[in-house]
Design an enzyme around this catalytic site. Structure first.
Site, PDB file in Angstrom:
ATOM      1  N   LEU A   9       2.478  -8.131 -11.002  1.00 48.68           N
ATOM      2  CA  LEU A   9       1.487  -8.187 -12.091  1.00 48.68           C
ATOM      3  C   LEU A   9       0.406  -7.144 -11.821  1.00 48.68           C
ATOM      4  CD1 LEU A   9       1.080 -12.071 -12.366  1.00 48.68           C
ATOM      5  CD2 LEU A   9       2.716 -10.574 -13.551  1.00 48.68           C
ATOM      6  N   ARG A  16     -14.160  -6.400 -11.713  1.00 50.43           N
ATOM      7  CA  ARG A  16     -15.112  -6.592 -10.619  1.00 50.43           C
ATOM      8  C   ARG A  16     -15.256  -5.360  -9.717  1.00 50.43           C
ATOM      9  NH1 ARG A  16     -12.380 -12.304  -9.102  1.00 50.43           N
ATOM     10  NH2 ARG A  16     -10.751 -11.425 -10.435  1.00 50.43           N
ATOM     11  N   ASP A 108      -2.696  -6.563  -6.823  1.00 45.64           N
ATOM     12  CA  ASP A 108      -3.940  -6.318  -6.086  1.00 45.64           C
ATOM     13  C   ASP A 108      -3.946  -6.982  -4.715  1.00 45.64           C
ATOM     14  OD1 ASP A 108      -4.170  -8.963  -6.822  1.00 45.64           O
ATOM     15  OD2 ASP A 108      -6.106  -8.759  -7.820  1.00 45.64           O
ATOM     16  N   GLY A 143      -7.762 -19.959  -6.846  1.00 46.80           N
ATOM     17  CA  GLY A 143      -7.299 -21.214  -7.419  1.00 46.80           C
ATOM     18  C   GLY A 143      -7.081 -22.243  -6.312  1.00 46.80           C
ATOM     19  N   GLU A 158      -7.969 -23.422 -11.376  1.00 46.26           N
ATOM     20  CA  GLU A 158      -8.729 -22.189 -11.151  1.00 46.26           C
ATOM     21  C   GLU A 158     -10.166 -22.521 -10.756  1.00 46.26           C
ATOM     22  OE1 GLU A 158      -7.588 -18.813 -11.232  1.00 46.26           O
ATOM     23  OE2 GLU A 158      -5.988 -20.240 -10.823  1.00 46.26           O
ATOM     24  N   LYS A 354      -9.615  30.650   6.289  1.00 48.65           N
ATOM     25  CA  LYS A 354      -9.142  30.190   4.974  1.00 48.65           C
ATOM     26  C   LYS A 354      -8.070  31.153   4.506  1.00 48.65           C
ATOM     27  CE  LYS A 354      -9.895  31.762   1.340  1.00 48.65           C
ATOM     28  NZ  LYS A 354     -10.394  32.515   0.196  1.00 48.65           N
ATOM     29  N   TYR A 369     -16.227  34.341  10.577  1.00 51.42           N
ATOM     30  CA  TYR A 369     -15.583  33.958   9.327  1.00 51.42           C
ATOM     31  C   TYR A 369     -14.428  34.918   9.095  1.00 51.42           C
ATOM     32  CZ  TYR A 369     -14.310  33.239   4.541  1.00 51.42           C
ATOM     33  OH  TYR A 369     -13.569  33.003   3.425  1.00 51.42           O
ATOM     34  N   ASN A 380      -7.859  40.327  19.268  1.00 47.59           N
ATOM     35  CA  ASN A 380      -9.063  39.588  19.619  1.00 47.59           C
ATOM     36  C   ASN A 380     -10.181  39.899  18.622  1.00 47.59           C
ATOM     37  OD1 ASN A 380     -10.456  38.021  22.022  1.00 47.59           O
ATOM     38  ND2 ASN A 380     -11.876  39.552  21.244  1.00 47.59           N
ATOM     39  N   ARG A 443     -21.674  52.576  12.889  1.00 41.83           N
ATOM     40  CA  ARG A 443     -23.021  52.039  13.069  1.00 41.83           C
ATOM     41  C   ARG A 443     -23.899  53.220  13.458  1.00 41.83           C
ATOM     42  NH1 ARG A 443     -20.950  49.609  18.638  1.00 41.83           N
ATOM     43  NH2 ARG A 443     -21.482  51.376  19.953  1.00 41.83           N
TER      44      ARG A 443
HETATM   45  C1  UD1 Z   1      -5.114 -15.357  -9.649  1.00 42.05           C
HETATM   46  C2  UD1 Z   1      -4.704 -16.826  -9.769  1.00 42.05           C
HETATM   47  C3  UD1 Z   1      -5.424 -17.633  -8.703  1.00 42.05           C
HETATM   48  C4  UD1 Z   1      -5.083 -17.075  -7.350  1.00 42.05           C
HETATM   49  C5  UD1 Z   1      -5.371 -15.578  -7.265  1.00 42.05           C
HETATM   50  C6  UD1 Z   1      -4.786 -15.021  -6.002  1.00 42.05           C
HETATM   51  C7  UD1 Z   1      -4.261 -17.177 -12.144  1.00 42.05           C
HETATM   52  C8  UD1 Z   1      -4.759 -17.738 -13.415  1.00 42.05           C
HETATM   53  N1  UD1 Z   1      -5.050 -17.300 -11.085  1.00 42.05           N
HETATM   54  O1  UD1 Z   1      -6.516 -15.306  -9.895  1.00 42.05           O
HETATM   55  O2  UD1 Z   1      -5.047 -18.999  -8.760  1.00 42.05           O
HETATM   56  O3  UD1 Z   1      -5.844 -17.782  -6.363  1.00 42.05           O
HETATM   57  O4  UD1 Z   1      -4.758 -14.880  -8.354  1.00 42.05           O
HETATM   58  O5  UD1 Z   1      -5.099 -13.667  -5.848  1.00 42.05           O
HETATM   59  O6  UD1 Z   1      -3.161 -16.678 -12.095  1.00 42.05           O
HETATM   60  N2  UD1 Z   1      -3.008  -9.430 -14.403  1.00 42.05           N
HETATM   61  C9  UD1 Z   1      -2.250  -8.872 -15.400  1.00 42.05           C
HETATM   62  N3  UD1 Z   1      -2.509  -9.209 -16.701  1.00 42.05           N
HETATM   63  C10 UD1 Z   1      -3.498 -10.085 -17.033  1.00 42.05           C
HETATM   64  C11 UD1 Z   1      -4.273 -10.644 -16.002  1.00 42.05           C
HETATM   65  C12 UD1 Z   1      -4.013 -10.295 -14.689  1.00 42.05           C
HETATM   66  O7  UD1 Z   1      -1.357  -8.078 -15.147  1.00 42.05           O
HETATM   67  O8  UD1 Z   1      -3.642 -10.347 -18.226  1.00 42.05           O
HETATM   68  C13 UD1 Z   1      -2.729  -9.041 -12.999  1.00 42.05           C
HETATM   69  C14 UD1 Z   1      -3.892  -8.335 -12.348  1.00 42.05           C
HETATM   70  O9  UD1 Z   1      -3.757  -6.918 -12.478  1.00 42.05           O
HETATM   71  C15 UD1 Z   1      -3.777  -8.761 -10.892  1.00 42.05           C
HETATM   72  C16 UD1 Z   1      -3.066 -10.112 -10.957  1.00 42.05           C
HETATM   73  O10 UD1 Z   1      -2.506 -10.216 -12.247  1.00 42.05           O
HETATM   74  O11 UD1 Z   1      -3.017  -7.865 -10.137  1.00 42.05           O
HETATM   75  C17 UD1 Z   1      -4.030 -11.269 -10.724  1.00 42.05           C
HETATM   76  O12 UD1 Z   1      -5.013 -11.243 -11.730  1.00 42.05           O
HETATM   77  P1  UD1 Z   1      -6.526 -11.575 -11.440  1.00 42.05           P
HETATM   78  O13 UD1 Z   1      -7.295 -11.510 -12.719  1.00 42.05           O
HETATM   79  O14 UD1 Z   1      -7.020 -10.785 -10.288  1.00 42.05           O
HETATM   80  O15 UD1 Z   1      -6.389 -13.108 -11.033  1.00 42.05           O
HETATM   81  P2  UD1 Z   1      -7.362 -13.916 -10.112  1.00 42.05           P
HETATM   82  O16 UD1 Z   1      -8.576 -14.260 -10.866  1.00 42.05           O
HETATM   83  O17 UD1 Z   1      -7.519 -13.236  -8.809  1.00 42.05           O
HETATM   84 CA    CA Z   2      -7.003 -11.152  -8.028  1.00 47.67          CA
END
Ligand code: UD1
Ligand code: CA
Length: 469
Positions: A9, A16, A108, A143, A158, A354, A369, A380, A443
């Site tokens: 994902l 943030r 992430d 979560g 959550e 360079k 340089y 040299n 010189r």
């Molecule tokens: C999520 C979990 C949380 C867990 C945490 C662990 C959910 C609702 N919550 O929270 O329980 O403890 O991860 O790291 O799943 N992403 C998408 N599309 C979206 C939203 C998010 O691709 O619409 C991807 C983000 O890029 C990211 C990952 O999903 O890589 C997690 O999303 P993020 O919003 O960071 O979730 P958390 O709030 O960390």
């Molecule tokens: Ca996250």
């Protein structure tokens, strides 16, 4: 594992991070953050890795395709970021029908490694869902994992939706799951958005899985390897762990590292045994270092190839260059791009190169340089020499043959060539080519007036006393 598909994902914006750069493109130990989990996914040899992309989609796709050119990668667009459940739903059309196990990772979370994932996959056999859980001292925004009186996982709440009592739970959801795909397809359709964030939570699927006959298997794991990166402070922590692993691996492979916590070795650097790194060294990009080479304190090398038995004294800064076998560089030398330092050549303190070739045994030891230069074998270059390579419009080359001697404090105004074996007298400004074997003196001729110092002093003293009266 042809019945395995991994979904990563990676569509979120990373709000943030407070940045115009999408989160997964931030650098982590020399690679974009999002390449880490995808690399781990590929290490499991799945039939396919489906990456859900949204924010920074084009850049992320390009970064991943370049990094993993022949890998079975597919990209599922998520146009609107409606939550992790919605993101996984976007991936389903690209999940092959033959999939029996669907592993979900977060883009992430760069620290996860293949070993615990293999254990989770083993745990998942015959279950609707298998997931990691972690006991932590500070559950932060993660979560919370809720269990029934028999200790079975019942659901995830959550942080933002949790009551104060539920927030006290210190077991968290690292966000790694293995699903039975048949169950998942059905369950994702049933998700709602009735929560604080108005999103489709993937975590709500856990409760549905817990109600099935095959239920939820959980695998407790140390949280340190699963931490997500949500802000720049967490990025720094995750990167510190990645760098620590990299250093450890190199030390085990025969590299000496002094004060290892101070040394940065990025992920794509390659080192040989019996390399020694001093405190504060930074080896970046695709830098390589061959056997027997010593790199002194504070050197910063990016995309540099260092050959065997070279000695880099402290505080060499080098970029996109190569350093030959047995060469000596520094302290305090600056090799800018396209510098080629030949076998046993010397580049000393406060010397800048360079787009310069120093052929084997050439030396520029002090304060020089030598940009856009070609410095022949054993030639040299004296202290304080400048290659005047820029006339305000173009860059020109200075070519020194073999066994040339350039006296200190000379300027060579490019384009200019000095032939083999020639001498350039100290303090010369060379604007015309010097033939092989010649001596060039450019010189003012020295004038000596015997006894003149006394007369000069008398004259100056008289002038001073006139001024004071
Ligand atoms: C999520 C979990 C949380 C867990 C945490 C662990 C959910 C609702 N919550 O929270 O329980 O403890 O991860 O790291 O799943 N992403 C998408 N599309 C979206 C939203 C998010 O691709 O619409 C991807 C983000 O890029 C990211 C990952 O999903 O890589 C997690 O999303 P993020 O919003 O960071 O979730 P958390 O709030 O960390
Ligand atoms: Ca996250």
């Amino acid at each position: 594992m042809n019945d395995l598909t991994v979904v990563v994902l990676a569509a979120g914006k990373g709000t943030r991070m407070k940045s115009a750069t999408p989160k997964l493109l931030f650098d982590a130990a020399g690679r974009p953050l999002g390449t880490w989990p995808v690399g781990v996914a590929l290490a499991l040899h799945p039939a396919r890795v489906v990456v859900v992309v949204g924010h920074g989609r084009d850049d992320l796709q390009q970064v991943l395709r370049t990094r993993f050119p022949h890998a079975p990668l597919a990209f599922a667009p998520q146009k609107e970021q409606l939550g992790t459940g919605h993101a996984l739903r976007c991936a389903l059309p690209l999940v092959p029908r033959s999939t029996r196990r669907l592993l979900v990772l977060c883009g992430d979370a760069p620290l996860v490694t293949p070993a615990p994932l293999r254990r989770l996959l083993a745990r998942a056999r015959g279950r609707t869902l298998a997931m990691f859980t972690s006991a932590v001292t500070d559950p932060a925004m993660y979560g919370r994992v809720l269990r029934d009186e028999r200790g079975r996982v019942t659901r995830i709440v959550e942080h933002r939706d949790a009551t104060p009592e539920l927030r006290l739970v210190r077991e968290v959801n690292p966000g790694v799951y293995v699903f039975d795909p048949a169950f998942l397809r059905n369950a994702l359709r049933r998700l709602g958005r009735g929560n604080v964030q108005g999103e489709f939570y993937l975590t709500d699927v856990v409760e549905l899985a817990a109600r099935t006959a095959n239920g939820v298997a959980d695998l407790p794991v140390p949280f340190d390897d699963l931490r997500g990166v949500n802000n720049r402070a967490e990025l720094a922590e995750a990167e510190a762990t990645l760098l620590e692993r990299i250093r450890r691996d190199w030390m085990v492979a025969g590299v000496t590292i002094r004060a290892p916590q101070t040394v940065r070795i990025e992920a794509d650097v390659r080192l040989a045994p019996d390399v020694e790194l001093g405190p504060g060294v930074q080896l970046l990009g695709r830098t390589t270092v061959a056997r027997g080479t010593t790199i002194g304190a504070g050197c910063v090398l990016r995309d540099v190839a260092v050959a065997r038995n070279a000695v880099l004294r402290p505080f060499v800064v080098a970029t996109e260059s190569s350093i030959g076998p047995g060469a000596q560089v520094g302290p305090f030398a600056h090799l800018r791009p396209k510098s080629t330092i030949g076998r046993e050549a010397h580049v000393g303190n406060f010397v800048e190169t360079k787009n310069t070739v120093m052929h084997p045994g050439a030396k520029a030891n002090h304060l020089a340089y030598v940009g856009d230069g070609d410095i022949g074998r054993r030639t040299n270059v004296g202290a304080g020499t400048i290659f005047c390579n820029y006339d305000g419009f173009g860059k020109w080359r200075t070519v020194l043959g073999e066994d040339v001697f350039v006296g200190s404090d000379s300027q060579l105004v490019a384009p200019v060539t000095v032939g083999d074996g020639a001498y350039v007298a100290s303090g010369s400004t060379i604007v015309e080519d010097v033939p092989p074997g010649a001596l060039a003196v450019a010189r003012g001729r020295q004038v000596v007036k015997p006894g003149y110092a006394k007369r000069l002093r008398a004259r100056l003293a008289a002038r001073k006393s006139r001024q004071h009266n």
